[in-house]
Design an enzyme around this catalytic site. Structure first.
Site, PDB file in Angstrom:
ATOM      1  N   SER A 105      26.770  14.265  18.991  1.00  0.00           N
ATOM      2  CA  SER A 105      26.704  13.037  18.195  1.00  0.00           C
ATOM      3  C   SER A 105      28.055  12.378  17.935  1.00  0.00           C
ATOM      4  O   SER A 105      28.117  11.180  17.698  1.00  0.00           O
ATOM      5  CB  SER A 105      25.996  13.291  16.866  1.00  0.00           C
ATOM      6  OG  SER A 105      26.793  14.069  16.012  1.00  0.00           O
ATOM      7  N   LYS A 159      29.871  12.739  10.522  1.00  0.00           N
ATOM      8  CA  LYS A 159      29.592  11.386  11.017  1.00  0.00           C
ATOM      9  C   LYS A 159      30.717  10.452  10.583  1.00  0.00           C
ATOM     10  O   LYS A 159      31.562  10.798   9.770  1.00  0.00           O
ATOM     11  CB  LYS A 159      28.259  10.852  10.458  1.00  0.00           C
ATOM     12  CG  LYS A 159      27.053  11.728  10.709  1.00  0.00           C
ATOM     13  CD  LYS A 159      26.652  11.746  12.149  1.00  0.00           C
ATOM     14  CE  LYS A 159      25.432  12.637  12.347  1.00  0.00           C
ATOM     15  NZ  LYS A 159      25.156  12.909  13.726  1.00  0.00           N
TER      16      LYS A 159
END
Length: 169
Positions: A47, A91
């Site tokens: 990710s 993130k």
């Protein structure tokens, strides 16, 4: 005879107690540092490609920015997953409370774009690999209280050693 043996053991018992106290203080210091100042984290998965490696990087994250609300757009953050509270995810912070964020819903179908205003007390997080990430585009804005820290340094592997920027590499 027993009292005499006890007197002989007294210096040993004192030394053992002092050493145990020293170890306890050291462990308390590590706990406070890890919980409130900075911590190590291991990245894993696709990710955050290309910022972090697929096989994993060891990173250093500081916790003071979150406590004093000094986070900025573009920061890479540790977040307790809103879907699985046992997991910590890494993130990029794309929006803060009150920001308007536009994002592509489905890259495969003509790139339909949605726009959302991030509610106060929430943040919008996205992975750098837009095609293979589970982030706010899937589960929506994340409460600010779930942000655990700001990643600022890559420790391992040695060839990537250095600071983590606010821009996707």
């Amino acid at each position: 005879m027993g009292l005499k043996n006890l007197k002989q053991l007294t210096p040993f018992i004192k030394e053992a107690f002092q050493q145990t106290l020293l170890v306890a203080k050291f462990l308390c210091g590590i706990h406070v540092t890890n919980s409130y100042i900075c911590t190590f984290a291991l990245t894993q998965g696709p990710s955050m490609l290309p910022t972090f490696n697929l096989t994993g990087d060891l990173v250093l994250a500081e916790r003071l920015s979150t406590r004093f609300e000094k986070m900025q757009r573009g920061d890479v953050v540790l977040v307790r997953s809103p879907e699985n509270p046992r997991k910590i995810v890494i993130k990029r912070l794309m929006g803060m409370g009150g920001d308007t964020v536009s994002y592509v819903v489905d890259h495969a179908n003509n790139g339909i774009e949605h726009t959302i205003v991030v509610p106060d007390g929430h943040v919008w997080i996205e992975g750098d690999n837009k095609f293979n990430t589970n982030d706010s585009r899937n589960f929506g804005p994340v409460p600010y209280g779930l942000v655990q820290g700001r990643v600022f340094w890559i420790v391992w592997p040695p060839e990537d050693f250095g600071s983590v920027g606010r821009e996707v590499q």
